[in-house]
Design a protein around this motif. Sequence first.
Motif, PDB file in Angstrom:
ATOM      1  N   SER A  13       4.165   4.218   3.544  1.00 32.19           N
ATOM      2  CA  SER A  13       4.859   3.126   3.771  1.00 32.19           C
ATOM      3  C   SER A  13       3.989   1.992   3.383  1.00 32.19           C
ATOM      4  O   SER A  13       3.029   2.001   3.181  1.00 32.19           O
ATOM      5  N   LYS A  14       5.048   0.802   3.247  1.00 30.42           N
ATOM      6  CA  LYS A  14       4.128  -0.240   2.588  1.00 30.42           C
ATOM      7  C   LYS A  14       3.039  -0.921   3.539  1.00 30.42           C
ATOM      8  O   LYS A  14       2.402  -2.070   2.998  1.00 30.42           O
ATOM      9  N   MET A 352       5.355  12.019  14.681  1.00 24.68           N
ATOM     10  CA  MET A 352       4.262  10.931  15.019  1.00 24.68           C
ATOM     11  C   MET A 352       3.533  10.257  13.797  1.00 24.68           C
ATOM     12  O   MET A 352       2.911  10.847  13.102  1.00 24.68           O
ATOM     13  N   PHE A 353       3.719   9.126  13.872  1.00 22.09           N
ATOM     14  CA  PHE A 353       3.452   8.066  12.622  1.00 22.09           C
ATOM     15  C   PHE A 353       3.805   8.752  11.117  1.00 22.09           C
ATOM     16  O   PHE A 353       2.861   8.776  10.208  1.00 22.09           O
ATOM     17  N   THR A 354       5.180   9.309  11.034  1.00 20.51           N
ATOM     18  CA  THR A 354       5.401   9.949   9.962  1.00 20.51           C
ATOM     19  C   THR A 354       6.825   9.590   9.547  1.00 20.51           C
ATOM     20  O   THR A 354       7.009   9.723   8.247  1.00 20.51           O
ATOM     21  N   LEU A 355       7.708   9.178  10.370  1.00 22.85           N
ATOM     22  CA  LEU A 355       9.098   8.967   9.912  1.00 22.85           C
ATOM     23  C   LEU A 355       8.957   7.888   8.883  1.00 22.85           C
ATOM     24  O   LEU A 355       9.851   7.825   7.951  1.00 22.85           O
ATOM     25  N   ASN A 356       8.480   6.646   9.054  1.00 20.82           N
ATOM     26  CA  ASN A 356       8.462   5.628   8.337  1.00 20.82           C
ATOM     27  C   ASN A 356       8.017   5.861   6.942  1.00 20.82           C
ATOM     28  O   ASN A 356       8.391   5.486   5.940  1.00 20.82           O
ATOM     29  N   GLU A 357       6.909   6.997   6.915  1.00 23.19           N
ATOM     30  CA  GLU A 357       6.667   7.473   5.617  1.00 23.19           C
ATOM     31  C   GLU A 357       7.714   8.265   4.841  1.00 23.19           C
ATOM     32  O   GLU A 357       7.987   7.989   3.449  1.00 23.19           O
ATOM     33  N   LEU A 358       8.477   8.786   5.440  1.00 21.08           N
ATOM     34  CA  LEU A 358       9.618   9.610   5.055  1.00 21.08           C
ATOM     35  C   LEU A 358      10.735   8.628   4.328  1.00 21.08           C
ATOM     36  O   LEU A 358      11.113   8.715   3.280  1.00 21.08           O
ATOM     37  N   PHE A 359      11.022   7.664   5.312  1.00 20.06           N
ATOM     38  CA  PHE A 359      11.949   6.621   4.803  1.00 20.06           C
ATOM     39  C   PHE A 359      11.482   5.880   3.618  1.00 20.06           C
ATOM     40  O   PHE A 359      12.319   5.484   2.720  1.00 20.06           O
ATOM     41  N   PRO A 389       4.626  -0.150  15.477  1.00 19.88           N
ATOM     42  CA  PRO A 389       5.547  -0.886  16.021  1.00 19.88           C
ATOM     43  C   PRO A 389       6.015  -2.061  14.682  1.00 19.88           C
ATOM     44  O   PRO A 389       5.172  -2.423  14.082  1.00 19.88           O
ATOM     45  N   GLY A 390       7.272  -2.451  14.684  1.00 20.49           N
ATOM     46  CA  GLY A 390       7.620  -3.144  13.672  1.00 20.49           C
ATOM     47  C   GLY A 390       7.743  -2.750  12.420  1.00 20.49           C
ATOM     48  O   GLY A 390       7.607  -3.138  11.268  1.00 20.49           O
ATOM     49  N   SER A 391       7.588  -1.217  12.190  1.00 16.61           N
ATOM     50  CA  SER A 391       7.744  -0.683  10.880  1.00 16.61           C
ATOM     51  C   SER A 391       8.870  -0.891  10.250  1.00 16.61           C
ATOM     52  O   SER A 391      10.013  -0.708  10.618  1.00 16.61           O
ATOM     53  N   TYR A 392       8.805  -1.237   8.891  1.00 13.28           N
ATOM     54  CA  TYR A 392       9.982  -1.384   8.013  1.00 13.28           C
ATOM     55  C   TYR A 392       9.988  -0.588   6.835  1.00 13.28           C
ATOM     56  O   TYR A 392       8.957  -0.246   6.266  1.00 13.28           O
ATOM     57  N   GLN A 408      14.697  -4.721   3.008  1.00 13.91           N
ATOM     58  CA  GLN A 408      13.705  -4.152   3.965  1.00 13.91           C
ATOM     59  C   GLN A 408      14.670  -3.752   5.305  1.00 13.91           C
ATOM     60  O   GLN A 408      15.482  -4.497   5.751  1.00 13.91           O
ATOM     61  N   TYR A 409      14.636  -2.565   5.889  1.00 13.02           N
ATOM     62  CA  TYR A 409      15.330  -2.223   6.990  1.00 13.02           C
ATOM     63  C   TYR A 409      14.198  -1.744   8.046  1.00 13.02           C
ATOM     64  O   TYR A 409      13.426  -1.011   7.783  1.00 13.02           O
ATOM     65  N   PRO A 410      14.368  -1.996   9.494  1.00 15.76           N
ATOM     66  CA  PRO A 410      13.628  -1.739  10.406  1.00 15.76           C
ATOM     67  C   PRO A 410      13.748  -0.084  10.561  1.00 15.76           C
ATOM     68  O   PRO A 410      14.872   0.438  10.532  1.00 15.76           O
TER      69      PRO A 410
END
Length: 469
Positions: A13-14, A352-359, A389-392, A408-410
Amino acid sequence: MAPPKSGASRKQSKDVRGRASGKSDKKNAPASVPRRKAQDQQRRGEQPESTSTEETDQNQIDVSATIPITLQQLLLNVFKTALLSPSTPSDAQARDEDAGTEEGKEKETIEEPLDIKSLIQTIKSHLYNRDFDSAFADADEKLLRAYALRWSAARALGYSGLFKSLLKVLVEDEASSKESSTPRSAHVVCIGGGAGAEIVALAAAWRNLMDEGLISGTQRELSDALEGVSLEDKKDDEEEGASSNTPSQEQKTQQPASSPGLSITAVDIGDWSTVVERLSSTLLSPLATGSKSHPAPLLPVSPSSKDTDATTASGFNADFKRLDVLSLPDLDLVSLFHSSPSSLTTNLVTLMFTLNELFSTSMAKATSFLLRTTDLLAAGTILLVVDSPGSYSTLKLNKGTGEQQERQYPMKFLLDHTLLSVAKGKWEKIYSQDSRWWRRDAARLWYEVGEGAGLEDMRYQIHVYRRLE
């Protein structure tokens, strides 16, 4: 906050650079809840923050459970014993047996402990340069062990209370079901869980539930069960004309092992197999330092199982699979959730701290993965998502002129849209909080594993869903 794991994808993620610094995100703590007040709430087991009335109203479960401080210390000692030493617990036992021999002396002179400070600096350098292949996918064993010592141990402390809350929900739901009078074993699939935080945290939560009597399996219960079987055997031997329906000796000696067990499948794109093996064996080993309240091993083993391996005797199993879930064929995905080592159906899935990486890697593939997973999970299965928190996540849109526009989407919006709108009627959200703190008890916890590898607090967002019929 800790840097991201290799998760299930090499692209991250960014917000990686901010998370890779290893510093707590204290500046972003909600102004409405002072730090001291939040700490007091945490000690009392209360929910530290509430982000909105809407979230509070929809929350159906309590996720504020904690595990005792002495069990937290044992959890930390498991990480230290498993990963800091050059050898695994089984290797250490073999070395003790070889003590005094020439081979044993040679091993002692060759083996050296990890240079934690240097390894952590290397990891941070890779993360700063966004070289995630070197940091995770292509990293050697020592680098991965150092990562787990530095970041997974603290996260395991924070996860343990959450897992205790959710495992308790599963146990209570199963116990109240008319289909079964005893809780079934739990199978948990941890997407992006190779670094070991989820495995040790789940084991600690399971131990705490056993100690509290919510599930069977404590040392005393196992001993009592074995004694009861022995007495019953004597009674049967004295009786004449026993019917053919009388349970056999083999059946009776298996009764204590009928307690519900814990099976974990950790999935990651990096090769964390050695880290998982070290942690799993140490969970069942007496080598980690315990206390009178919580002696080692972290998970109890039946005292009658001298001729049985510890995994079978404890009902615990941790399996590691090196997979990229975004490109997983359908048959492999089915196998992941329905063909665990103990032939169990999955009833808890964690991201756990993985889904935002997938998106961030591919919004289309991540959405597809969630929908395919939805179709494979049984009713009652819980999905736990924890992230910064606040992952986009960034979506690149083609304007039709060859140009791409980034939006960018939350992560929370993408998750809700997928599970509650696209898969409408298949999930219910039972807990959600956009910002929550877990804070360690710095005065009573000790974790000396090397310079630069201390514990830190964790701020996160959490969303919990239950699969409907």
